[in-house]
Design a protein around this motif. Structure first.
Motif, PDB file in Angstrom:
ATOM      1  N   GLU A 150       0.851  -1.204   0.000  1.00 49.22           N
ATOM      2  CA  GLU A 150       0.000   0.000   0.000  1.00 49.22           C
ATOM      3  C   GLU A 150       0.877   1.241   0.000  1.00 49.22           C
ATOM      4  N   LEU A 151       0.414   2.251  -0.715  1.00 49.32           N
ATOM      5  CA  LEU A 151       1.206   3.476  -0.848  1.00 49.32           C
ATOM      6  C   LEU A 151       0.287   4.691  -0.751  1.00 49.32           C
ATOM      7  N   VAL A 152       0.592   5.565   0.198  1.00 48.28           N
ATOM      8  CA  VAL A 152      -0.149   6.822   0.315  1.00 48.28           C
ATOM      9  C   VAL A 152       0.881   7.940   0.288  1.00 48.28           C
ATOM     10  N   ILE A 153       0.703   8.902  -0.603  1.00 48.31           N
ATOM     11  CA  ILE A 153       1.696   9.984  -0.670  1.00 48.31           C
ATOM     12  C   ILE A 153       1.013  11.350  -0.716  1.00 48.31           C
ATOM     13  N   ALA A 154       1.758  12.358  -0.253  1.00 47.10           N
ATOM     14  CA  ALA A 154       1.406  13.746  -0.537  1.00 47.10           C
ATOM     15  C   ALA A 154       2.634  14.341  -1.205  1.00 47.10           C
ATOM     16  N   SER A 155       2.427  15.052  -2.311  1.00 45.96           N
ATOM     17  CA  SER A 155       3.579  15.645  -2.996  1.00 45.96           C
ATOM     18  C   SER A 155       3.646  17.141  -2.709  1.00 45.96           C
ATOM     19  N   TYR A 156       4.872  17.659  -2.836  1.00 46.22           N
ATOM     20  CA  TYR A 156       5.139  19.096  -2.691  1.00 46.22           C
ATOM     21  C   TYR A 156       5.909  19.466  -3.956  1.00 46.22           C
ATOM     22  N   GLU A 236       1.429   4.809 -12.710  1.00 51.29           N
ATOM     23  CA  GLU A 236       2.841   4.576 -13.055  1.00 51.29           C
ATOM     24  C   GLU A 236       3.543   3.749 -11.974  1.00 51.29           C
ATOM     25  N   SER A 237       3.215   3.994 -10.698  1.00 52.81           N
ATOM     26  CA  SER A 237       3.853   3.201  -9.630  1.00 52.81           C
ATOM     27  C   SER A 237       3.512   1.736  -9.812  1.00 52.81           C
ATOM     28  N   ARG A 238       2.251   1.454 -10.117  1.00 51.77           N
ATOM     29  CA  ARG A 238       1.831   0.052 -10.323  1.00 51.77           C
ATOM     30  C   ARG A 238       2.603  -0.578 -11.477  1.00 51.77           C
ATOM     31  N   LYS A 239       2.734   0.167 -12.577  1.00 48.76           N
ATOM     32  CA  LYS A 239       3.383  -0.410 -13.771  1.00 48.76           C
ATOM     33  C   LYS A 239       4.884  -0.614 -13.533  1.00 48.76           C
ATOM     34  N   ILE A 240       5.555   0.381 -12.974  1.00 47.88           N
ATOM     35  CA  ILE A 240       7.016   0.277 -12.786  1.00 47.88           C
ATOM     36  C   ILE A 240       7.354  -0.840 -11.800  1.00 47.88           C
ATOM     37  N   LEU A 241       6.609  -0.896 -10.702  1.00 45.80           N
ATOM     38  CA  LEU A 241       6.910  -1.890  -9.670  1.00 45.80           C
ATOM     39  C   LEU A 241       6.356  -3.265 -10.024  1.00 45.80           C
ATOM     40  N   GLY A 242       5.512  -3.327 -11.060  1.00 49.51           N
ATOM     41  CA  GLY A 242       4.948  -4.611 -11.473  1.00 49.51           C
ATOM     42  C   GLY A 242       3.947  -5.147 -10.453  1.00 49.51           C
ATOM     43  N   ILE A 243       3.188  -4.209  -9.828  1.00 51.91           N
ATOM     44  CA  ILE A 243       2.154  -4.622  -8.851  1.00 51.91           C
ATOM     45  C   ILE A 243       0.831  -4.037  -9.352  1.00 51.91           C
ATOM     46  N   PRO A 244       0.119  -4.751 -10.231  1.00 53.59           N
ATOM     47  CA  PRO A 244      -1.063  -4.166 -10.868  1.00 53.59           C
ATOM     48  C   PRO A 244      -2.163  -3.789  -9.879  1.00 53.59           C
ATOM     49  N   ASP A 245      -2.197  -4.462  -8.715  1.00 51.35           N
ATOM     50  CA  ASP A 245      -3.276  -4.140  -7.768  1.00 51.35           C
ATOM     51  C   ASP A 245      -2.770  -3.371  -6.551  1.00 51.35           C
ATOM     52  N   LEU A 246      -1.611  -2.725  -6.692  1.00 49.43           N
ATOM     53  CA  LEU A 246      -1.080  -1.941  -5.565  1.00 49.43           C
ATOM     54  C   LEU A 246      -2.109  -0.895  -5.149  1.00 49.43           C
ATOM     55  N   LYS A 247      -2.375  -0.818  -3.845  1.00 49.52           N
ATOM     56  CA  LYS A 247      -3.311   0.195  -3.353  1.00 49.52           C
ATOM     57  C   LYS A 247      -2.558   1.516  -3.243  1.00 49.52           C
ATOM     58  N   VAL A 248      -3.043   2.531  -3.938  1.00 50.52           N
ATOM     59  CA  VAL A 248      -2.336   3.814  -3.969  1.00 50.52           C
ATOM     60  C   VAL A 248      -3.332   4.952  -3.778  1.00 50.52           C
ATOM     61  N   VAL A 265       5.924  10.121   2.051  1.00 45.89           N
ATOM     62  CA  VAL A 265       5.518   8.770   1.636  1.00 45.89           C
ATOM     63  C   VAL A 265       5.110   7.952   2.861  1.00 45.89           C
ATOM     64  N   HIS A 266       3.979   7.259   2.741  1.00 53.42           N
ATOM     65  CA  HIS A 266       3.476   6.346   3.787  1.00 53.42           C
ATOM     66  C   HIS A 266       3.325   5.006   3.076  1.00 53.42           C
ATOM     67  N   ALA A 267       4.284   4.106   3.323  1.00 52.47           N
ATOM     68  CA  ALA A 267       4.352   2.869   2.532  1.00 52.47           C
ATOM     69  C   ALA A 267       4.225   1.650   3.444  1.00 52.47           C
ATOM     70  N   THR A 268       3.327   0.750   3.066  1.00 55.46           N
ATOM     71  CA  THR A 268       3.074  -0.459   3.857  1.00 55.46           C
ATOM     72  C   THR A 268       3.599  -1.680   3.112  1.00 55.46           C
ATOM     73  N   PHE A 269       4.194  -2.604   3.860  1.00 48.12           N
ATOM     74  CA  PHE A 269       4.869  -3.761   3.256  1.00 48.12           C
ATOM     75  C   PHE A 269       4.299  -5.071   3.797  1.00 48.12           C
ATOM     76  N   ALA A 270       4.481  -6.143   3.003  1.00 44.92           N
ATOM     77  CA  ALA A 270       4.015  -7.465   3.436  1.00 44.92           C
ATOM     78  C   ALA A 270       4.913  -8.001   4.539  1.00 44.92           C
ATOM     79  N   ARG A 271       6.200  -7.612   4.520  1.00 46.37           N
ATOM     80  CA  ARG A 271       7.140  -8.140   5.511  1.00 46.37           C
ATOM     81  C   ARG A 271       7.457  -7.066   6.563  1.00 46.37           C
TER      82      ARG A 271
END
Ligand code: 2RA
Length: 354
Positions: A150-156, A236-248, A265-271
């Protein structure tokens, strides 16, 4: 024979950075370097690696003999001309949005998915948008170790993301408000900008002053509340990382910075992930600079890192209420790694094929 490189859009903001990158490389793998631009800029002389070169006009024959053509031009120009370059025998590396989400066009970040360059049925390789790119080296490295879910971001985002027009607008507005003690009364910044004769209606920043302000709008409005920059981060994050169902989920904001995009960046991992293990991952990657000593006031900021090639990472924290989740802050020069440098690195890797 050493391959021939063409740079299409050689006189634009990103093209100019590209030439600076080529000039400052210790060595380059190219034979000829051909500069191509609109007929308006044709004839201009530019020195590349000590040799004065004349810009030639964009035309089908400009691609004759070219092995790799880098495009730093608007979407519609790439859409029309990248296939022309390919038809004339070149591989096109395109920095526009024209092909990024095309299934037959790889979207490549050399630190993350370099092997994808080989899978290019259209002869075109796309470069991601600068907002996605500014965090991708860091995210790719973490994903390899901990598997992003899972990926949640705010950009500046800096004004130069909107091109020279954006830079000019910000400088004009800063001149209009400087030294007047503005910003404590609603509308006073807007009034000062308008009184200075600057058009907010024509501004690239959504009819809103950027000086002494932040603007929660980047790119074009796409409906359902979303702006194009936010959807690009997701797709683009889904395509580059090869995770088509990445929650963003992304919120993109323009800030009064000239160049260098930042992201929270607020990033959640399986491990399981710790700050220490994330630091190790960042330190192991050559294109990342870790500046993470908050107790000493040391973290990356645009003003301190602009003009640099790396992705700068700091403020790495384990999210207090979210398991397996890291919060961190990244800065990346949107004209360098965010645009020209990544395109050039892809072209440089391709050069070994010739
Ligand atoms: C922006 N990311 O900052 C865009 C530029 N491609 O507006």
């Amino acid at each position: 024979m050493a391959p021939t490189l063409a740079l299409v859009g050689a006189t634009g903001a990103v093209g100019t950075v590209m030439i600076d990158i080529i000039n400052n490389r210790e060595s380059v793998p190219w034979g000829e370097i051909r500069l191509i631009a609109s007929p308006r800029s044709a004839g201009k002389k530019i020195t590349v690696r000590g040799e004065e070169r004349t810009v030639v006009a964009l035309a089908p024959e400009a691609f004759d003999g070219v092995d790799i053509a880098m495009f730093d031009v608007p979407d519609e120009v790439s859409a029309e001309w990248a296939p022309v370059a390919v038809a004339r025998g070149a591989v096109a590396v395109d920095n526009s949005g024209a092909f990024r989400m095309d299934d037959e066009v790889p979207l490549v970040v050399p630190e993350v998915n370099p092997g994808k360059v080989a899978d290019r049925p259209k002869g075109i390789i796309a470069n991601p948008n600068c907002t996605t790119l500014s965090m991708m080296a860091a995210l790719g490295a973490l994903h390899r170790e901990f598997q992003l879910t899972e990926l949640v971001i705010a950009s500046y985002q800096a004004a130069s993301g909107a091109g020279q027009e954006g830079i000019d607008q910000l400088y004009g507005e800063l001149d209009a408000v400087a030294g007047k003690g503005l910003g404590a009364r609603a509308g006073d910044v807007r009034a000062a900008v308008e009184a200075a004769g600057l058009s907010l209606a024509d501004s690239p920043f959504a009819g809103t002053p950027l000086a002494l302000n932040v603007v929660p709008s980047a790119g074009s409005y796409k409906g359902d509340g979303w702006f194009s920059e936010e959807l690009k981060v997701r797709n683009e994050s889904r395509k580059i990382l090869g995770i088509p169902d990445l929650k963003v989920s992304a919120t993109c904001v323009r800030v009064p910075v000239v160049t260098t995009h930042s992201l929270a960046v607020h990033a959640t991992f399986a491990r399981e992930v710790t700050v220490e293990s994330a630091h190790k991952v960042f330190e192991a990657q050559q294109s990342i600079v870790l500046i993470d000593e908050p107790e000493r006031g040391r973290f990356p900021t645009p003003a301190d890192v602009v003009g640099g090639d790396p992705t700068y990472v700091g403020r790495v924290r384990q999210a207090l209420d979210f398991p397996n989740t890291l919060d961190f802050f990244v800065c990346g020069d949107n004209l360098r790694k965010g645009a020209a440098l990544n395109t050039y690195e892809v072209a440089e890797n391709l050069a070994t094929e010739f």
